[in-house]
Design a protein around this motif. Structure first.
Motif, PDB file in Angstrom:
ATOM      1  N   LEU A  15      -1.614  -6.645  -6.518  1.00 32.93           N
ATOM      2  CA  LEU A  15      -0.250  -6.945  -6.066  1.00 32.93           C
ATOM      3  C   LEU A  15      -0.286  -7.755  -4.767  1.00 32.93           C
ATOM      4  N   SER A  16      -1.225  -7.406  -3.894  1.00 38.57           N
ATOM      5  CA  SER A  16      -1.330  -8.137  -2.629  1.00 38.57           C
ATOM      6  C   SER A  16      -1.677  -9.593  -2.874  1.00 38.57           C
ATOM      7  N   LYS A  17      -2.527  -9.796  -3.869  1.00 42.21           N
ATOM      8  CA  LYS A  17      -2.911 -11.179  -4.171  1.00 42.21           C
ATOM      9  C   LYS A  17      -1.719 -11.929  -4.763  1.00 42.21           C
ATOM     10  N   GLU A  18      -0.964 -11.236  -5.608  1.00 37.15           N
ATOM     11  CA  GLU A  18       0.144 -11.927  -6.261  1.00 37.15           C
ATOM     12  C   GLU A  18       1.327 -12.155  -5.311  1.00 37.15           C
ATOM     13  N   GLN A  50       0.830  -1.212   0.000  1.00 36.40           N
ATOM     14  CA  GLN A  50       0.000   0.000   0.000  1.00 36.40           C
ATOM     15  C   GLN A  50       0.862   1.259   0.000  1.00 36.40           C
ATOM     16  N   LYS A  51       1.888   1.253   0.850  1.00 41.62           N
ATOM     17  CA  LYS A  51       2.775   2.430   0.908  1.00 41.62           C
ATOM     18  C   LYS A  51       3.452   2.673  -0.429  1.00 41.62           C
ATOM     19  N   THR A  52       3.987   1.593  -1.010  1.00 42.49           N
ATOM     20  CA  THR A  52       4.717   1.732  -2.259  1.00 42.49           C
ATOM     21  C   THR A  52       3.813   2.226  -3.382  1.00 42.49           C
ATOM     22  N   VAL A  53       2.595   1.689  -3.429  1.00 41.77           N
ATOM     23  CA  VAL A  53       1.673   2.099  -4.487  1.00 41.77           C
ATOM     24  C   VAL A  53       1.269   3.570  -4.296  1.00 41.77           C
ATOM     25  N   ALA A  54       0.999   3.938  -3.060  1.00 42.07           N
ATOM     26  CA  ALA A  54       0.608   5.326  -2.792  1.00 42.07           C
ATOM     27  C   ALA A  54       1.719   6.289  -3.219  1.00 42.07           C
ATOM     28  N   GLU A  55       2.947   5.921  -2.879  1.00 46.21           N
ATOM     29  CA  GLU A  55       4.077   6.759  -3.269  1.00 46.21           C
ATOM     30  C   GLU A  55       4.207   6.841  -4.789  1.00 46.21           C
ATOM     31  N   TYR A  56       4.073   5.699  -5.411  1.00 48.78           N
ATOM     32  CA  TYR A  56       4.245   5.616  -6.864  1.00 48.78           C
ATOM     33  C   TYR A  56       3.257   6.524  -7.579  1.00 48.78           C
ATOM     34  N   ASN A  65       6.603  -2.138 -12.922  1.00 48.63           N
ATOM     35  CA  ASN A  65       7.519  -1.306 -12.126  1.00 48.63           C
ATOM     36  C   ASN A  65       7.318  -1.556 -10.635  1.00 48.63           C
ATOM     37  N   LEU A  66       6.051  -1.596 -10.252  1.00 45.06           N
ATOM     38  CA  LEU A  66       5.757  -1.791  -8.834  1.00 45.06           C
ATOM     39  C   LEU A  66       6.212  -3.169  -8.370  1.00 45.06           C
ATOM     40  N   LEU A  67       5.974  -4.138  -9.223  1.00 38.18           N
ATOM     41  CA  LEU A  67       6.387  -5.504  -8.898  1.00 38.18           C
ATOM     42  C   LEU A  67       7.889  -5.539  -8.634  1.00 38.18           C
ATOM     43  N   ARG A  68       8.624  -4.889  -9.518  1.00 35.46           N
ATOM     44  CA  ARG A  68      10.079  -4.881  -9.387  1.00 35.46           C
ATOM     45  C   ARG A  68      10.502  -4.156  -8.100  1.00 35.46           C
ATOM     46  N   THR A  69       9.905  -3.009  -7.864  1.00 40.32           N
ATOM     47  CA  THR A  69      10.253  -2.250  -6.659  1.00 40.32           C
ATOM     48  C   THR A  69       9.997  -3.069  -5.401  1.00 40.32           C
TER      49      THR A  69
END
Lengths: 234, 461
Positions: free
Chosen positions: B407-410, B374-380, B454-458
């Motif tokens: 992403l949480s599911k994956e 959640q934090k990473t997505v919000a920042e992104y 990108n998010l997955l990689r981060t």
């Protein structure tokens, strides 16, 4: 010894054939080659999360050795049981076609066990010719093992991370587990489990075992309403 | 099918798989007239099996064979060394027999007389592949290598003892073997014994048990060179230290070469007698340091060459930059790259190597949590975390929220109801809908797919 959470083994022993491979084709190939003495690489360190199938693969490897190297023994040693065992049980194990050590972290910090493993590694390298597969829940870089000699040797061989299955892989594994128990798990019921229950395969397989018992007792097939009852009672 | 195989089949059905794999599979069987000898690798397994499974095995045997069922005899040993008897009861001739066959590791240890002469049968334990030619020299190890070569040329004269110390996997053992091999090359009759400390201690314990201390002493004191690896494992073993001390003195007096390796400087070994520590310093003490980058590259290139693998220079640099600690890890990394390349039938490039080393470098080591996602997505997407969890349904918020759910599911094993509740108490069907939506969008909208990747990689690194 307590029973494995991957209790499909009760009715069907773990083999490579009944392992749902997912993204782990290379790992499985490397293990098979080591068990058949087809590869140069016979020291393998395997790490992954719970439910990723490490125990299954290690036992499948024992099975494979029995099939391909008749008369050669193998050892599956779950170190989560170490409290009941003693490091002395590693003596002479270099004679085995395969030594499969599960959950190596369970003995981290116990210098007697760590040293015994280290010495076993050396003996296997010097004289045994058999394969040594060690499983763990963390990569070596963050392993709680203390003996650097042991760690560096484990890093010397092939290191693999097992990758967990996606939902369709988990469904397949569940259905295979069900089949092994003579249970029918329809797609929609399996899908329901994945949507409503924890999605860790170890938990799911444990649930399957409970479903097996309860359905047997209640004389009911696995349907969504029935499964829901069992989950809700959880 | 042999009787034991039939028995195994039934045992496999009766016992749970774990018990079977832990206790039954290590056994080997020898069928004889009226007896089934079951060989266990050690006393621990023997006792356990005999206590817990003897009854099961006997029942099965009776079931198969009836009155003709053989008697079970448990023994320690294995089929190849089939008849290694229990140490306590082992008659001498059996041991001498084994020694003749060149079996260096029988239960009785290595020190034993040949049957036909008074000579001791020294077993070098040297590995052919560890030579000076295959030892890659660099700043970190050149003094150690030079000293070792001198000793190989003039054993017992130049430096005695040679004390090599350094961290794990830096090549101490390789150098010791290389000295031994050089000495053998110069004089094939040299009596050289390489032994790991554990083995020295183990041999001594067995000698004490068998009342064979004189053989033990003669064996280790009649060598031209004694190479003892990992001396730190003598720590706390007083009786072995005592014996080592006397062996040491005898060898030095006889101008026989001693090489010792250790993971640290002599003075720093805890649990070792002072008199030993000081003697270790009598000759030459040399450190081996971790190899610097160029040496690591050279090691990789040399190893690849030995394995007939074409390793591009830039790939060697790539690996050497990331694996810094020791040579074993370096070799492990190379093995892994080669295994991948063989399996996938692909050439070794940097990108390929990156992929192959993912498991070692543990890029996915970090545990991914829903919070973190959640934090990473919000920042992104430069939105507030509180918005992500709120009831707001505007697309600029809802889309990132759905991405975070997918992403949480994956990336986690949380159930869909759990994920829903972590996103402001939503229903699991909302999560399912979100995941489905993102799945579709990633097919049709390359921007979304790119964001997701990108998010997955981060998150994974």
């Amino acid at each position: 010894m307590t029973q494995l959470p991957l209790s499909i083994h009760l009715s069907e022993s773990a083999t490579f054939a009944n392992f749902v491979v997912g993204e782990n084709a290379l790992v499985v190939a490397a293990l098979q080659q080591a068990c058949r003495r087809e590869a140069q690489e016979r020291f393998i360190y395997l790490w992954g999360g719970p439910g990723d199938g490490r125990s299954h693969l290690l036992q499948a490897a024992c099975h494979e050795v029995a099939r391909h190297q008749e008369g050669r023994g193998s050892l599956y040693l779950p170190l989560s049981e170490a409290a009941q065992l003693a490091p002395e049980m590693l003596e002479g194990m270099e004679q085995m076609g395969l030594v499969a050590i599960d959950d190596v972290e369970a003995i981290a910090g116990d210098s007697r066990w760590e040293e015994a493993l280290f010495h076993l590694y050396n003996r296997m390298r010097d004289e045994g010719g058999g394969a040594l597969i060690v499983s763990a829940s963390s990569p070596l870089s963050s392993s709680p093992l203390r003996l650097p000699d042991l760690k560096s040797r484990l890093a010397w061989g092939l290191v693999f991370q097992l990758r967990g299955l996606d939902d369709s892989g988990k469904l397949k594994a569940l259905q295979q587990g069900a089949q092994g128990r003579g249970l029918d798990l329809p797609d929609e019921v399996g899908g329901y489990l994945l949507r409503h229950y924890r999605r860790d395969l170890a938990d799911l397989l444990a649930l399957l075992e409970r479903l097996d018992q309860v359905s047997l007792a209640a004389q009911r097939r696995l349907t969504i309403p029935f499964v829901k009852e069992v989950i809700d009672a959880d | 099918m042999s009787l034991w195989q039939k028995c195994l089949e039934q045992l496999e059905n009766q016992l749970n798989a774990q018990q079977f794999n832990t206790w039954i599979r290590p056994l080997q069987a020898v069928e004889e007239e009226g007896a089934l000898r079951l060989l266990a690798p050690n006393r621990f397994v023997l006792d356990w099996v005999s206590e817990k499974f003897r009854g099961d095995i006997e029942k099965i045997l009776t079931h198969i064979e009836g009155a003709a069922a053989p008697q079970i005899k448990f023994e320690i040993g294995s089929v190849k060394r089939a008849t290694v008897p229990e140490p306590e009861t082992s008659p001498q001739p059996a041991k001498a027999e084994k020694a003749k066959k060149g079996d260096s590791n029988a239960a009785g240890g290595v020190f034993r007389r040949r049957n036909d002469s008074k000579d001791l049968n020294h077993i070098s334990n040297l590995r052919d592949e560890f030579t000076f030619d295959t030892f890659v020299e660099g700043k970190s190890n050149q003094i150690a290598k030079a000293a070792s070569i001198q000793i190989g040329e003039n054993p017992g004269v130049a430096y005695n003892p040679l004390f090599l110390y350094g961290g794990v996997g830096l090549g101490k053992t390789h150098l010791m073997h290389a000295v031994g091999n050089l000495m053998l090359q110069k004089s094939a009759k040299s009596r050289i014994v390489y032994v790991h400390s554990e083995r020295f201690v183990g041999d001594m314990v067995k000698a004490l048990q068998h009342n064979a201390m004189n053989d033990f002493k003669r064996y280790y004191r009649s060598v031209d060179a004694l190479l003892i690896d990992d001396i730190q494992f003598f720590a706390g073993k007083d009786r072995s230290q005592e014996e080592l001390f006397h062996t040491f003195n005898a060898l030095i007096e006889g101008h026989q070469q001693i090489i010792i390796s250790c993971d640290r400087y002599p003075k720093e070994i805890d649990g070792l007698e002072e008199r030993l520590k000081s003697r270790f310093g009598w000759g030459l003490t040399v450190a081996i340091d971790p190899p610097e980058l160029e040496t690591r590259v050279a090691i990789l290139m040399s190893k690849a060459q030995q394995m007939n693998i074409d390793l591009p220079n830039e790939v060697a640099f790539f690996i050497a930059k990331r694996i810094r600690s020791n040579v074993r890890e370096l070799e492990g990394a190379l093995r892994r790259v080669i295994a991948n390349s063989r399996f996938m039938a692909r050439a070794i490039t940097i990108d390929f190597t990156k992929e192959a080393l993912r498991d070692l470098l543990a890029l996915q080591d970090k545990l991914v949590t829903i919070d973190n996602i959640q934090k990473t997505v919000a920042e992104y997407y430069k939105i507030r975390l509180s918005d992500l969890l709120s009831k707001k349904r505007s697309r600029s918020i809802a889309r990132p929220r759905q991405i975070a759910m997918a992403l949480s599911k994956e990336l986690t094993n949380h159930s869909l109801p759990e994920i829903g509740s972590a996103f402001g108490g939503r229903d699991h069907t909302t999560v399912l809908h979100g995941c489905k939506k993102i799945g579709e969008l990633r097919e049709s909208d390359s921007k979304i797919d790119e964001d997701y990747q990108n998010l997955l990689r981060t998150l994974r690194t």
